[in-house]
Design a protein around this motif. Structure first.
Motif, short mmCIF file in Angstrom:
data_model
loop_
_atom_site.label_atom_id
_atom_site.label_comp_id
_atom_site.label_asym_id
_atom_site.label_seq_id
_atom_site.Cartn_x
_atom_site.Cartn_y
_atom_site.Cartn_z
N ALA A 64 0.83 -1.00 -0.01
CA ALA A 64 0.02 0.01 0.17
C ALA A 64 0.79 1.19 0.02
O ALA A 64 0.68 2.21 -0.63
CB ALA A 64 -0.89 0.07 1.41
N GLN A 65 1.84 0.96 0.67
CA GLN A 65 2.85 2.40 0.90
C GLN A 65 3.67 2.61 -0.42
O GLN A 65 3.57 3.84 -0.88
CB GLN A 65 4.01 2.32 2.15
N ILE A 66 4.06 1.58 -0.97
CA ILE A 66 4.68 1.43 -2.28
C ILE A 66 3.69 2.18 -3.43
O ILE A 66 4.09 3.26 -4.00
CB ILE A 66 4.96 0.18 -2.74
N ALA A 67 2.25 1.59 -3.38
CA ALA A 67 1.52 2.37 -4.39
C ALA A 67 0.94 3.82 -3.97
O ALA A 67 1.23 4.65 -5.14
CB ALA A 67 0.03 1.30 -4.32
N LEU A 68 1.18 4.28 -2.90
CA LEU A 68 1.02 5.60 -2.65
C LEU A 68 2.20 6.38 -2.87
O LEU A 68 1.97 7.35 -3.51
CB LEU A 68 0.87 5.69 -1.04
N ASP A 69 3.38 5.83 -2.64
CA ASP A 69 4.56 6.74 -3.25
C ASP A 69 4.66 6.77 -4.57
O ASP A 69 5.26 7.76 -5.26
CB ASP A 69 5.78 5.70 -2.52
N LYS A 70 4.14 5.87 -5.31
CA LYS A 70 4.16 5.88 -7.02
C LYS A 70 3.03 6.82 -7.41
O LYS A 70 2.70 6.94 -8.80
CB LYS A 70 3.98 4.40 -7.45
N GLY A 71 2.10 7.38 -6.47
CA GLY A 71 0.98 8.26 -7.06
C GLY A 71 -0.50 7.54 -7.52
O GLY A 71 -1.26 8.09 -8.13
N LYS A 72 -0.40 6.31 -7.08
CA LYS A 72 -1.56 5.57 -7.29
C LYS A 72 -2.56 5.86 -6.39
O LYS A 72 -2.34 6.37 -5.54
CB LYS A 72 -1.42 4.08 -7.36
N THR A 73 -3.97 5.42 -6.78
CA THR A 73 -4.95 5.83 -5.90
C THR A 73 -5.06 4.36 -5.02
O THR A 73 -5.44 3.52 -5.69
CB THR A 73 -6.42 6.14 -6.55
N VAL A 74 -5.12 4.43 -3.74
CA VAL A 74 -5.17 3.16 -2.84
C VAL A 74 -6.58 3.12 -2.11
O VAL A 74 -6.84 4.31 -1.78
CB VAL A 74 -3.86 3.28 -1.79
N LEU A 75 -6.98 1.91 -2.14
CA LEU A 75 -8.22 2.02 -1.73
C LEU A 75 -8.41 0.73 -0.78
O LEU A 75 -7.71 -0.42 -0.93
CB LEU A 75 -9.51 1.89 -2.76
N PHE A 76 -9.22 1.10 0.46
CA PHE A 76 -9.29 -0.11 1.39
C PHE A 76 -11.05 -0.31 1.41
O PHE A 76 -11.55 0.70 1.28
CB PHE A 76 -8.71 0.15 2.60
N PRO A 77 -11.39 -1.62 1.89
CA PRO A 77 -12.85 -1.81 1.99
C PRO A 77 -13.70 -1.37 3.29
O PRO A 77 -12.75 -1.63 4.31
CB PRO A 77 -13.00 -3.15 1.69
N ARG A 78 -14.88 -1.06 3.29
CA ARG A 78 -15.72 -0.85 4.16
C ARG A 78 -16.68 -1.89 4.26
O ARG A 78 -17.29 -2.09 3.18
CB ARG A 78 -16.31 0.69 4.31
N CYS A 79 -16.88 -2.58 5.29
CA CYS A 79 -17.84 -3.77 4.97
C CYS A 79 -19.21 -3.57 5.76
O CYS A 79 -19.11 -3.10 7.08
CB CYS A 79 -17.21 -5.06 5.82
N ASP A 80 -20.17 -3.74 5.22
CA ASP A 80 -21.51 -3.71 5.81
C ASP A 80 -21.92 -5.06 6.26
O ASP A 80 -22.19 -6.03 5.57
CB ASP A 80 -22.72 -3.16 5.00
N LYS A 81 -21.82 -5.31 7.58
CA LYS A 81 -21.89 -6.59 8.41
C LYS A 81 -23.42 -7.13 8.02
O LYS A 81 -23.65 -8.24 8.14
CB LYS A 81 -21.55 -6.68 9.67
N LYS A 82 -24.57 -6.24 8.01
CA LYS A 82 -25.78 -6.57 7.91
C LYS A 82 -26.14 -7.42 6.33
O LYS A 82 -26.71 -8.38 6.23
CB LYS A 82 -26.86 -5.76 8.31
#
Length: 201
Positions: A64-82
């Motif tokens: 993730a840090q490598i991707a950020l350093d390369k200027g990429k858009t980094v995304l992580f999920p938010r989960c809806d448990k229901k």
């Protein structure tokens, strides 16, 4: 029947991961991230969809840090448990991730959401799993979040797994989705099903 088979395999490999030393996990995880850097799909991706590793999952934070350093858009999920669904939100720093009620780090809900149907840039999604099979099907923790999400994701999907956690075949249901590539500490394997298991892709 399939659920029982999946649960039995999960228990075996959960225990194997717990028995692995911290040093061994770190060595393998670092090797996985190094292998990921060499992927053409990663190098040219504008959007990198990652996950915050929970206990037993391969740690990809350095990627993730490598991707950020390369200027990429980094995304992580938010989960809806229901609803057992998830959305990916962009982050500009790993410091933005905050643990939810289950202790899983998530991005703020207010952060920009990735819309696969509207974004035209290339995207790659790294998918954790307890085990995978050679066709790219996985066993996760049985909640179906990734199968639901990946069924309509058109980018490159990469299963993250240790090389000795790849089975000849895992039990699968009609809603299970396979990934395009398996990424291990020993390199990359292209799967035989990949996008064929995703509707309309």
């Amino acid at each position: 029947m399939i659920k029982k088979q999946k649960d039995d395999i999960r228990e075996v490999y959960k225990q194997r991961r717990l028995e692995m030393s911290v040093e061994e996990r770190q060595r393998r995880d670092e090797a996985v991230c190094r292998a990921a850097e060499s992927l053409v799909s990663f190098r040219y991706a504008e959007f990198v969809l990652l996950y915050a590793a929970t206990q037993g999952e391969i740690d990809v934070y350095s990627l993730a840090q490598i991707a950020l350093d390369k200027g990429k858009t980094v995304l992580f999920p938010r989960c809806d448990k229901k609803t057992h669904t998830m959305k990916y939100h962009a982050v500009k720093s790993l410091d933005e991730l905050v643990e939810d009620s289950y202790g899983i780090p998530e991005p703020p809900e207010s952060n920009p959401v990735y819309d696969a149907e509207k974004e035209v840039g290339s995207a790659v999604c790294f998918v954790p799993g307890l085990v995978y099979d050679k066709a790219g099907y996985r066993l996760g923790y049985g909640k179906g979040f990734y199968d639901r999400y990946l069924s309509s994701f058109s980018g490159c999907t990469i299963g993250v797994v240790y090389s000795d956690y790849i089975l000849n075949e895992v039990p699968r249901g009609r809603f299970d989705v396979s990934v395009d590539i398996l990424l291990t500490e020993k390199g990359v394997k292209v799967t035989k099903d990949g996008k064929k298991s995703r509707s309309g892709k």
